[in-house]
Design an enzyme around this catalytic site. Sequence first.
Site, PDB file in Angstrom:
ATOM      1  CE1 TYR A 240      -4.098  -1.327  -4.531  1.00 22.55           C
ATOM      2  CE2 TYR A 240      -4.940  -3.564  -4.312  1.00 22.55           C
ATOM      3  CZ  TYR A 240      -4.473  -2.406  -3.733  1.00 22.55           C
ATOM      4  OH  TYR A 240      -4.378  -2.306  -2.370  1.00 22.55           O
TER       5      TYR A 240
ATOM      6  CB  VAL B 215      -0.155  -5.292   4.200  1.00 23.27           C
ATOM      7  CG1 VAL B 215       0.249  -6.041   2.947  1.00 23.27           C
ATOM      8  CG2 VAL B 215      -0.883  -6.156   5.167  1.00 23.27           C
TER       9      VAL B 215
ATOM     10  CE1 TYR C 145      -4.979   1.940   4.067  1.00 21.38           C
ATOM     11  CE2 TYR C 145      -3.646   0.655   5.590  1.00 21.38           C
ATOM     12  CZ  TYR C 145      -3.961   1.040   4.311  1.00 21.38           C
ATOM     13  OH  TYR C 145      -3.271   0.515   3.264  1.00 21.38           O
TER      14      TYR C 145
ATOM     15  CB  SER D 217      -0.937   0.018   1.200  1.00 23.83           C
ATOM     16  OG  SER D 217      -2.004  -0.855   0.950  1.00 23.83           O
TER      17      SER D 217
ATOM     18  CE  LYS E  91      -3.884   0.791  -0.949  1.00 22.91           C
ATOM     19  NZ  LYS E  91      -4.520   0.472   0.347  1.00 22.91           N
TER      20      LYS E  91
HETATM   21  N1  GLU Z   1      -1.987  -5.923  -1.331  1.00 20.19           N
HETATM   22  C1  GLU Z   1      -2.670  -5.472  -0.154  1.00 20.19           C
HETATM   23  C2  GLU Z   1      -4.150  -5.422  -0.417  1.00 20.19           C
HETATM   24  O1  GLU Z   1      -4.563  -4.728  -1.302  1.00 20.19           O
HETATM   25  C3  GLU Z   1      -2.134  -4.149   0.299  1.00 20.19           C
HETATM   26  C4  GLU Z   1      -2.745  -3.709   1.589  1.00 20.19           C
HETATM   27  C5  GLU Z   1      -1.804  -2.854   2.419  1.00 20.19           C
HETATM   28  O2  GLU Z   1      -0.601  -2.815   2.181  1.00 20.19           O
HETATM   29  O3  GLU Z   1      -2.302  -2.209   3.373  1.00 20.19           O
HETATM   30  O4  GLU Z   1      -4.911  -6.075   0.239  1.00 20.19           O
END
Ligand code: GLU
Length: 445
Positions: free
Chosen positions: A192, A262, A244, A67, A70
Site C-alpha cells: 500500500y 494528501v 472521505y 490516495s 485507491k
Molecule cells: N499515504 C497516505 C496515507 O495512507 C495517503 C492518504 C491520502 O492521500 O489521503 O496515510
Amino acid sequence: MSAATDAVTEALRDLHSRFAGVDEGEIADYIPQLALADPDAFGLALISMDGHRYSIGDAEVPFTIQSVSKPFVYALALSVLGLDEVSRWVNAEPSGEAFNAISLERGTGRPDNAMVNAGAIVTTALIPDTSRTPRFERILDCLSRFAGRMLDVDEQVYASEAYTGDRNRALAYLIRSTGPLPVDPVAAVETYFRQCSVRVTAMDLAAMAATLAHGGVNPLNGDRVVAESVAAQVLAVMATCGMYDASGDWLLRVGLPAKSGVSGGLIAAGPARFGLATYSPLLDPAGTSVRGHLAIGSLSQRFGLHLMNNPALPGSTVTGVTTAEDLPVEPAGERESARRGRAAIVTAQGALDFTAAERVLHALDEPEPEGTVAVVLDLLRVTDIDTVARAMLRSGLARLAADGRRTAVADPDGRLREPGEDGVAPHCFATLEQAVAWATREPAD
Ligand code: GLU
C-alpha cells in the site's frame, strides 16, 4: 496577452488565474518529502472521451499519487475477483469519517469502503501475489495502463511512508484481528505504501479519470483497462465515498465522482464526458486540495456538469414521422408504383439506448396516419444501437407485426437483422426506398 486558444483551455486558464492566489490550507507534512512540495504549484488537466488533452499551469509537475491510487486498485481487485468476492472483504458504504479512521463494520470488521485507508489496505491485499507477477507489479502495471504510460515509484517518498506508517500498520493489524485481511498485515501495508508513492502528473491523473469515465477504455490509446461494469462500480464508490467525510457535500454541490490525495492531487470524472485532474498541495482539513476543490466546483457549475443534472440527456431521437408520399424519391419501378397504400416513416437519429429506443417505439406505436398501410423505421442516420435498444426495437417491431401492421426497417448495416430471442427478425432493407417499396407492396393473395 495570451494567444487565442480553444474554449476548454480558456476555461481552465480562467480557473487557474481565479484560484492561483488562494493560499489557504496546509501542505501535508506527516512525512518530510511531502512537506517539500511547492505551495504555489497549481495545475489543471482535462481529457475528453476522444482523447483530446487540455491543460494549464503545473499539469506536468510530478508528485506522488497517494490516495488517488485507491479507486484504481479497487478497479483491479474488482476485475480480478468480481464485485461479490471483493464485497465479502470490503463494504461500499460511506464512512463519514476521516481517511485514516478505524472505519470497520460492527460484527464483521469489514472496512466501510475502499476509499478510506482501512478499506484500501484490504483491497491492496486482495490483489493476487504470484512469483511470476508480484502484487505490486500488477498494481503498477494497472495504474500505468490507466495513465497510458509507464509510471514509476518515488523511492524517497516510499521510504518515509514506510518509516512513519505506524497508524496504517496498526489499522492493518486491527483489521486482521477482527477477521478480514487475507494476507500478512506487514506485506499488505508495504505494498500500500508503494502504491501511494507512484509518481504521476495532473495530466496522468486526468487520463486515469478519463479512462473510468470512458467505460474502462483509455481514450488516449484505446486500451481496454477494465470492463465497463467495473468502471461504473468504481465511479459509484467514488461518488459516495471518494471525498472521505466531505463526500456528501461534494456530491451535493459539485456532483461528480471524485478522489482526493494528501499530496494535492484531485480527480473528478464526468461519465461519458471527460476526466479532470488538478494539482495543488495546499489541503483543507478533510485532506482535499483547496484550489482543486474550488476549480472543479466552479467548472462543474459553469458547464452544468453535475451528475444529477439531466444525466446524458440525448438530443432528439425521432426527427420526423412522415408518409412515403412526402419522400423526395419515389420508389422506382412499375410494380412498386402499383402499391396499394402509403407508409408512415419514423426517422431516428444518433445513438440509440434505452431512453432513445423508448422514444422510437412510442413514435412507431402512434396510430397510423390516414391512408397508410404500413410503418417503416428509418435507421439511416442512427450512429449506434446498444444491446438494450436493439432488443427493445426488435420486440417492439415484432409486436407491431403481430398486431397486423406491416413493418419494414431501412437498416443498411443490418443492425436489427439478426432474429431476437423469439426467433423473429424484422424485415430489413439497405435503403429507405426498398423498405417503403416492400412495406407498401401489393400483398400476394
Ligand atoms: N499515504 C497516505 C496515507 O495512507 C495517503 C492518504 C491520502 O492521500 O489521503 O496515510
